[in-house]
Design a protein around this motif. Sequence first.
Motif, mmCIF file in Angstrom:
data_model
loop_
_atom_site.group_PDB
_atom_site.id
_atom_site.type_symbol
_atom_site.label_atom_id
_atom_site.label_comp_id
_atom_site.label_asym_id
_atom_site.label_seq_id
_atom_site.Cartn_x
_atom_site.Cartn_y
_atom_site.Cartn_z
ATOM 1 N N ARG A 83 64.234 32.890 -22.681
ATOM 2 C CA ARG A 83 64.388 31.507 -23.117
ATOM 3 C C ARG A 83 63.600 31.290 -24.417
ATOM 4 N NH1 ARG A 83 65.558 26.608 -20.375
ATOM 5 N NH2 ARG A 83 65.566 27.716 -18.383
ATOM 6 N N GLY A 84 64.259 30.814 -25.454
ATOM 7 C CA GLY A 84 63.601 30.586 -26.741
ATOM 8 C C GLY A 84 63.627 31.788 -27.664
ATOM 9 N N SER A 85 64.250 32.885 -27.223
ATOM 10 C CA SER A 85 64.232 34.101 -28.041
ATOM 11 C C SER A 85 65.124 33.997 -29.276
ATOM 12 C CB SER A 85 64.663 35.314 -27.198
ATOM 13 O OG SER A 85 65.991 35.162 -26.742
ATOM 14 N N ALA A 86 66.181 33.187 -29.193
ATOM 15 C CA ALA A 86 67.115 33.097 -30.321
ATOM 16 C C ALA A 86 66.421 32.589 -31.576
ATOM 17 C CB ALA A 86 68.295 32.187 -29.957
ATOM 18 N N VAL A 87 65.679 31.477 -31.445
ATOM 19 C CA VAL A 87 64.987 30.934 -32.615
ATOM 20 C C VAL A 87 63.893 31.890 -33.081
ATOM 21 C CG1 VAL A 87 63.300 29.601 -31.254
ATOM 22 C CG2 VAL A 87 63.878 28.882 -33.579
ATOM 23 N N MET A 147 60.789 25.899 -25.840
ATOM 24 C CA MET A 147 61.818 26.532 -25.018
ATOM 25 C C MET A 147 61.194 27.375 -23.910
ATOM 26 S SD MET A 147 64.630 25.422 -26.168
ATOM 27 C CE MET A 147 65.725 26.518 -25.272
ATOM 28 N N GLN A 148 60.145 28.110 -24.237
ATOM 29 C CA GLN A 148 59.491 28.969 -23.243
ATOM 30 C C GLN A 148 58.877 28.149 -22.111
ATOM 31 O OE1 GLN A 148 56.707 31.238 -25.612
ATOM 32 N NE2 GLN A 148 58.045 33.024 -25.622
ATOM 33 N N ASP A 149 58.319 26.992 -22.468
ATOM 34 C CA ASP A 149 57.586 26.197 -21.483
ATOM 35 C C ASP A 149 58.490 25.254 -20.703
ATOM 36 O OD1 ASP A 149 54.952 25.908 -20.422
ATOM 37 O OD2 ASP A 149 54.797 23.935 -21.356
ATOM 38 N N ALA A 150 59.744 25.145 -21.113
ATOM 39 C CA ALA A 150 60.654 24.206 -20.457
ATOM 40 C C ALA A 150 60.830 24.521 -18.975
ATOM 41 C CB ALA A 150 62.014 24.224 -21.165
ATOM 42 N N GLY A 151 60.897 25.802 -18.640
ATOM 43 C CA GLY A 151 61.062 26.189 -17.232
ATOM 44 C C GLY A 151 59.873 25.801 -16.388
#
Length: 320
Positions: A83-87, A147-151
């Motif tokens: 999660r968040g790897s694309a950006v 994005m990483q912390d959203a989960g």
Amino acid sequence: MASNALQSEATKLPTSNRFSLLPKIINGGIAGIIGVTIVFPLDLVKTRLQNQKPGPDGSFMYRSMFDAFRKTYAAEGYFGMYRGSAVNILLITPEKAIKLAANDQFRHWLATPGKPLTLLREMLAGAGAGLFQIVVTTPMELLKIQMQDAGRVAAQAKLEGKTVPKVSATSLARELVASKGLLGLYRGVGATGMRDVTFSIIYFPMFARLNALGPRKKDGSGDAVFWCSFVSGCVAGSSAALAVNPIDVIKTRLQAIKKSDAELEYKGVVDCFTKTLRNEGPLAFFRGGACRMIVIAPLFGIAQTVYYLGVAERIMGVKK
């Protein structure tokens, strides 16, 4: 190449052979993409460990690095680990290119013909590289951390009987720009600058000196052998990562804008430092430190490997 050759040998080479900026930029970008793809799940775990706060009963959602891995995978699956790897992958190319190439450029400018760089000048070159990279690093880290912390935020809200809407890097960027302009993407720039400049001051001189201790290749280039550059990058990277982990914790918390209702808000670096120390103690500043060392070591080991292989030089037909 200044960062891979013995300093005394580098200063003896003709300028045209000694420094070529474009291949270094390309090598830095290649190194960043490969490194991030490999270590991103660890970076996600690091972010969640650093940003978690104790619940009402004083317990934490994640007890350890392995517990965070297990719970994240169970709740979000394999792709949740990215999660968040694309950006991150999109922006890591200019970020790593700027960092690695700028250090070599500053070393080139600060070099005195016939003399090795002093430790002070090596540190100044590293500081310059760290300062330049925050132009790209700050918005990249801000969106990545969200994005990483959203989960973690979603799981915490679920325990409280609430739900939070799903977010994407694009929606976050639009929201920040709409509400605060382009400067909204630079939230936490002070802490990011403190971390990156300090990291580079430690990393680059340490790498150069460790690399200079190892055996040389037999082709007369003066470059260190492959394994020496890789190990030097890993050791220098992990050491610098641990040293700046307290700053990284502060930066991560300042950039984690989306929080649950029970979590503290921070007004700046000093406020974050004070509240974290008062509420969680000094060990909180080293939370996620092991993960960060494991993340940074291969990232910079890979970077030095790409430099060693001279991928860009081979593609462009440029002599190293």
